[in-house]
Design a protein around this motif. Structure first.
Motif, PDB file in Angstrom:
ATOM      1  N   HIS A   1       0.717  -1.273   0.014  1.00 12.06           N
ATOM      2  CA  HIS A   1      -0.006   0.114  -0.021  1.00 12.06           C
ATOM      3  C   HIS A   1       0.633   1.300  -0.009  1.00 12.06           C
ATOM      4  N   HIS A   2       1.853   1.502   0.977  1.00 13.18           N
ATOM      5  CA  HIS A   2       2.182   2.753   1.191  1.00 13.18           C
ATOM      6  C   HIS A   2       3.696   2.863   1.165  1.00 13.18           C
TER       7      HIS A   2
ATOM      8  N   HIS B   1      -2.152  -1.316   7.954  1.00 16.36           N
ATOM      9  CA  HIS B   1      -2.436  -0.237   6.909  1.00 16.36           C
ATOM     10  C   HIS B   1      -1.771   0.877   7.048  1.00 16.36           C
TER      11      HIS B   1
ATOM     12  N   HIS C   1     -10.679   8.465   6.216  1.00 14.93           N
ATOM     13  CA  HIS C   1      -9.849   7.922   5.525  1.00 14.93           C
ATOM     14  C   HIS C   1      -8.801   9.089   5.186  1.00 14.93           C
TER      15      HIS C   1
ATOM     16  N   HIS D   1      -7.325  11.364   0.436  1.00 14.06           N
ATOM     17  CA  HIS D   1      -6.078  11.624   0.735  1.00 14.06           C
ATOM     18  C   HIS D   1      -5.697  12.989   0.288  1.00 14.06           C
TER      19      HIS D   1
ATOM     20  N   GLY E   1      -8.014   7.225  -5.608  1.00 19.10           N
ATOM     21  CA  GLY E   1      -7.753   6.975  -4.502  1.00 19.10           C
ATOM     22  C   GLY E   1      -6.770   7.807  -3.854  1.00 19.10           C
ATOM     23  N   HIS E   2      -5.605   7.411  -3.834  1.00 18.48           N
ATOM     24  CA  HIS E   2      -4.386   8.282  -3.338  1.00 18.48           C
ATOM     25  C   HIS E   2      -3.963   9.300  -4.293  1.00 18.48           C
TER      26      HIS E   2
ATOM     27  N   LYS F   1      -8.380   4.355  -9.529  1.00 22.26           N
ATOM     28  CA  LYS F   1      -8.743   2.983  -9.399  1.00 22.26           C
ATOM     29  C   LYS F   1      -9.277   2.267 -10.801  1.00 22.26           C
TER      30      LYS F   1
ATOM     31  N   HIS G   1      -1.592   1.971  -4.205  1.00 22.18           N
ATOM     32  CA  HIS G   1      -2.224   2.714  -3.272  1.00 22.18           C
ATOM     33  C   HIS G   1      -1.464   4.095  -3.278  1.00 22.18           C
TER      34      HIS G   1
HETATM   35  S1  CUK Z   1      -5.522   3.173   1.107  1.00 20.28           S
HETATM   36 CU1  CUK Z   1      -6.519   5.133   0.458  1.00 20.28          CU
HETATM   37  S2  CUK Z   1      -6.793   4.466  -1.645  1.00 20.28           S
HETATM   38 CU2  CUK Z   1      -4.343   1.549   1.736  1.00 20.28          CU
HETATM   39 CU3  CUK Z   1      -3.799   4.413   1.526  1.00 20.28          CU
HETATM   40 CU4  CUK Z   1      -5.730   2.761  -0.956  1.00 20.28          CU
END
Ligand code: CUK
Ligand code: CUA
Length: 685
Positions: free
Chosen positions: A132-133, A181, A342, A409, A449-450, A471, A512
Motif C-alpha cells: 500500500h504505502h 495499513h 480515511h 487523501h 484513491g491516493h 482505480k 495505493h
Molecule cells: S489506502 Cu486510500 S486508496 Cu491503503 Cu492508503 Cu488505498
C-alpha cells in the motif's frame, strides 16, 4: 480538427504551439515533416488538439535525457515497487520486494531467496503481498534518497529497499498483528518506520472467539527502529503500543512543530463484527453507524522513553506498551473524526493534520497547537470505553472545508495549497489550508484513491506536479480484457489552473500510494565491486576471481566456484552424481556499466541476475540424473548464445566419465568431466 478549439485555445498553449512551429521549420531539402503546415497536418492526422500538443511538450522526454523526478509507486497486489520517471511517466523498473522477480533473479535460487524467506510466516511461504504505502527515508523531514519502505497490508510485513541499488534488503514480519495499513510511515529523521494494524485480532496472533472482540481483539502501532548505518530495521530495538480494537487506518508522522507525534485515523469504532449468515448486519453497515470515529494522537517520544524505562510488557518477543499504560501515561489521546474517515496527512509545516471522510463532504483540518494545549492542560472531553482520554472535536480543529463527496487523501504544494482526492466525485480538489478556501476542482478518470505530489511528504514540497492515482480507467486505454489497468494521471499544478497532462496505465496491480522524489537526490551505484554479496553489503567469502575457479568435492557435497564474464562461465561443465548437493558460488567479473549476465539452470527453477561485480550463492540438489544445460539469460554480447555450459548428473553409483553411465559399450576418455582445476577432497570452507 475542431477549428473552434484552435481559436479559443488558452494563450499559453498558443504560444507553445507557435514555438513548436517555429522550431519545426525545415532545415534540409525537400519537405519531409518540418514546415509549420506539416505540424498542423500531423495534429490533424493524429486528431490532436492544441492542449494535447502542449501536454506533450510538457512531458515528452527525449531518449538520453533524464526525467526530473522519480515516482516510487506501490505495486499493489504484485507485491513490488514501481520506479517511474516523471514527467515522462515512463516505467523504469519493477523492483522485486515481496514477490519473486525472475529478471532480477530475486527468489530463484540466490540471496533473494533468503530475503523472501524472512517474510515467510511459519509454514506459509508467502509468494505475494498487498503493498500500500511506500515511504522514502527522510533527514530533517526531507527525502534523502537512501531507502524506501513499504508495507504489506495482507500479511503485516514491512520491507526495506536500498535505493543505492534498488534492491530489497530486508523483510520484517510483525509478530503481533495479522494485517497492517498505516505504514510504512517514517519519522522526520527515519528514527522509526511506523506500521499500524488494520483489522483487529488478538495480539500475538493467537485465537480468541469473535464474540470476545471487545475484550481480546486489539489494534497496534508498531515502531520499527531503523538502523541507518546498517540499512536495516533493528527488530530487537523496535517496540509497539497496544490500541483499542477500532480499525486503525492511515497514519502519518508529525514534523517540525508536531515532531515526536504520530497521527492515525480509524473506522469501525462501533466494533462491528459482521455475522451476515447469522442474521447480523454486515461489517460494512455496522461500521458506519457512528457519525464520528477516532483520530489517534500518539506521543511516540514519550512512549520511547517509557519503553527505555522498562514500562512495557513483552508479547512474542516485542516490547509492548499496554493500552492501560498508554491511556494513563498520556501516550495516546483520541479525537472524533467524521465520517468513515480515511487519509491522515500532516501539512508540510507540521501544524495541521488533514483528514478526509469516505462518507463525508469535508476535509477536516486539526490544529496541532490546539491539540497540544488540550493534552498539556489535561482538558479532556471524556474517555472512551478503554479509558483512553478523548479531546473535544470542535476545540481540536482549525476548521472544515466543503470539497465534495468522498474526500480521501491530501497532499501539498509550496504555496499553502492542499490537493485532496475526491473518490466518489472522481476529482482532485485544490484548496488553501491557510484560509480554508476551496479553489478549484479538476475531474480525473476515475475513482481516484491516493494522490501524490512532487516531494509532497517533505517539509518543502516542490509545487509543480501532482499525480492522481485512479482505480478505474474505463475508456482511457485500449481494452485488455475485463481486468482494467489503473490510471496514473499527471497534473501540472504550477500555473493558476490545474492542467491534466498525461495518463499512464499501470498494468501490474492496484497501487495505493506513491512518492515522488527529485531525481538528483538519488545516488545510484552503476556497478558493484567484484564479489559483492548485495544482501550483506560485503565481499562474499566465496567470491571468486579470475584464475581461482574450481570445483571442490567433499562426500556428496560439491562446491562450484564460478566466474562469469563475456562470454563464458568458468567452469562450463559441472559433473556430479545423482543426489549430490551443489553449492554454486558465482561472481561476475564485469566492471563495465550495464554488462549484466544471467545464469539459469534447466529444470531446477534457478535464475540469477549477475549485474557487474555481483556475487551469488545457490544451493540445490541434483536429484535426478540427466543432462541440464545452463546458460546466460541476458543478451550480453555477440557471443551471448555461446555463454553456456552443462550440468551433468550421473545416475547414482556411476563413476565420473564412465561409459556405463551413458549406457554405451565403447570406452570414454577418462577424467573428461572434471575441469583441470578441480581438486579432489578439499574440505568445504
Ligand atoms: S489506502 Cu486510500 S486508496 Cu491503503 Cu492508503 Cu488505498
Ligand atoms: Cu552473458 Cu549473455
Amino acid at each position: 480538427m475542431n477549428k473552434q478549439h484552435l481559436l479559443t485555445g488558452v494563450s499559453l498553449a498558443t504560444a507553445v504551439i507557435a514555438v513548436a512551429f517555429a522550431c519545426a521549420k525545415p532545415k534540409g531539402p525537400a519537405g519531409q515533416l518540418g514546415a509549420s503546415a506539416s505540424v498542423k497536418e500531423l495534429m490533424d492526422k493524429r486528431k490532436l488538439t492544441e492542449a494535447d500538443v502542449e501536454a506533450a511538450l510538457r512531458t515528452y522526454t527525449p531518449g538520453g535525457r533524464a526525467d526530473e523526478y522519480m515516482i516510487l509507486a506501490s505495486g499493489g497486489q504484485a507485491g513490488q515497487i514501481l520506479a517511474i520517471g516523471a514527467p515522462s511517466m515512463r516505467l523504469l523498473k519493477v523492483i522485486g520486494v515481496f514477490t519473486p522477480e525472475p529478471w532480477q533473479g530475486y527468489g530463484y535460487g540466490g540471496g533473494g531467496n533468503e530475503i523472501l524467506a524472512q517474510g515467510h510466516q511459519g509454514d506459509q511461504k508467502l509468494g505475494w503481498a498487498d503493498v500500500h504505502h511506500p515511504n522514502l527515508s527522510e533527514t530533517k523531514g526531507d527525502y534523502d534518497g537512501q531507502f524506501i519502505f513499504v508495507n504489506d497490508k495482507a500479511n503485516a510485513r514491512v520491507a526495506v529497499v536500498d535505493l543505492s541499488d534498488f534492491a530489497t534488503k530486508q523483510i520484517v514480519v510483525n509478530p503481533l498483528v495479522s494485517s497492517d495499513h498505516g505504514g510504512a510511515f517514517v519519522t522526520p529523521n527515519t528514527e522509526y518506520v511506523i506500521e499500524t494494524s488494520q483489522y483487529p485480532a488478538p495480539l500475538g496472533r493467537d485465537y480468541a472467539p469473535i464474540e470476545q472482540y471487545k475484550e481480546k481483539y486489539r489494534g497496534l502501532a508498531m515502531f520499527w527502529k531503523f538502523d541507518r548505518a546498517k540499512g536495516r530495521i533493528d527488530q530487537a530495538a523496535s517496540w509497539a503500543i497496544e490500541l483499542p480494537p477500532y480499525t486503525q487506518d492511515l497514519a502519518d508522522a508529525g514534523k517540525l512543530d508536531s515532531d515526536g507525534f504520530a497521527f492515525l485515523n480509524s473506522f469501525n469504532t462501533e466494533m462491528a463484527i459482521g455475522g451476515t449468515l447469522e442474521g447480523k448486519p454486515p461489517i460494512e453497515s455496522g461500521a458506519s453507524q457512528n457519525d464520528m470515529d477516532y483520530l489517534h494522537v500518539i506521543d511516540w517520544r514519550k512512549a520511547e522513553k517509557l519503553v527505555a524505562d522498562g514500562k512495557s510488557t513483552t508479547i512474542k518477543g516485542v516490547k509492548v506498551i499496554s493500552l492501560e499504560t498508554a491511556a494513563n501515561e498520556g501516550i495516546l489521546h483520541l479525537i472524533g473524526e467524521p465520517k468513515s474517515p480515511h487519509g491522515c496527512d500532516v501539512t508540510p509545516d507540521g501544524k495541521e493534520i488533514i483528514v478526509g471522510g469516505k462518507l463525508d463532504t469535508h476535509a477536516t483540518s486539526y490544529s496541532f497547537e490546539k491539540i497540544k494545549k488540550l493534552i498539556d492542560g489535561k482538558q479532556y472531553s471524556g474517555k472512551d470505553a478503554y479509558g483512553v482520554p478523548t479531546l473535544d472535536f470542535q476545540q481540536s480543529i482549525k476548521g472544515q472545508v466543503e470539497i465534495g463527496l468522498g474526500p480521501l487523501h491530501t497532499v501539498f504544494d509550496n504555496k499553502g495549497n492542499a490537493y485532496t482526492s475526491v473518490f466518489i466525485e472522481s476529482a482532485v480538489a485544490k484548496w488553501n489550508y491557510k484560509d480554508m478556501k476551496l479553489l478549484e476542482k479538476i475531474p480525473v478518470h476515475y475513482n481516484i484513491g491516493h494522490i501524490l505530489s512532487a516531494e509532497g511528504d517533505t517539509v518543502s514540497p516542490d509545487g509543480n506536479y501532482v499525480v492522481a492515482m485512479n482505480k478505474m480507467s474505463i475508456d482511457r486505454f485500449s481494452p485488455v480484457g475485463p481486468l482494467y489497468p489503473q490510471d496514473f494521471q499527471l497534473i501540472d499544478i504550477e500555473g493558476p489552473k490545474m492542467r491534466l497532462l498525461v495518463d499512464m496505465p499501470i498494468g501490474i496491480g492496484e497501487p495505493h500510494y506513491s512518492q515522488m522524489i527529485k531525481m538528483d537526490k538519488l545516488k545510484t551505484r552503476k556497478v558493484y565491486p567484484v564479489g559483492e554479496n548485495i544482501y550483506t553489503g560485503q565481499k562474499d567469502p566465496s567470491a571468486t576471481l579470475a584464475g581461482q575457479e574450481k570445483i571442490v568435492r567433499s562426500g556428496t557435497t560439491v562446491d562450484v566456484y564460478m566466474t562469469a564474464i563475456r562470454s563464458h562461465f568458468t567452469p562450463d561443465r559441472i559433473d556430479v552424481e545423482e543426489g549430490d548437493t551443489i553449492n554454486l558460488h558465482v561472481t561476475s567479473l564485469e566492471q563495465s556499466e550495464d554488462q549484466t549476465h544471467g545464469l539459469s539452470f534447466n529444470l531446477h527453477n534457478i535464475d540469477l541476475s549477475l549485474e557487474p561485480g555481483k556475487h551469488e550463492n545457490v544451493t540445490f540438489v541434483a536429484s535426478k540424473a540427466g543432462v541440464y544445460p545452463f546458460y546466460c539469460t541476458e543478451f550480453c554480447s555477440a557471443l551471448h548464445l555461446e555463454m553456456a555450459g552443462y550440468l551433468l548428473v550421473r545416475p547414482k553409483g556411476t563413476p565420473p566419465g564412465s561409459a556405463a553411465a551413458a549406457g554405451s559399450a565403447s570406452a570414454a576418455p577418462s577424467g573428461s568431466a572434471a575441469p583441470p582445476a578441480a581438486s579432489g577432497a578439499a574440505p568445504k570452507k
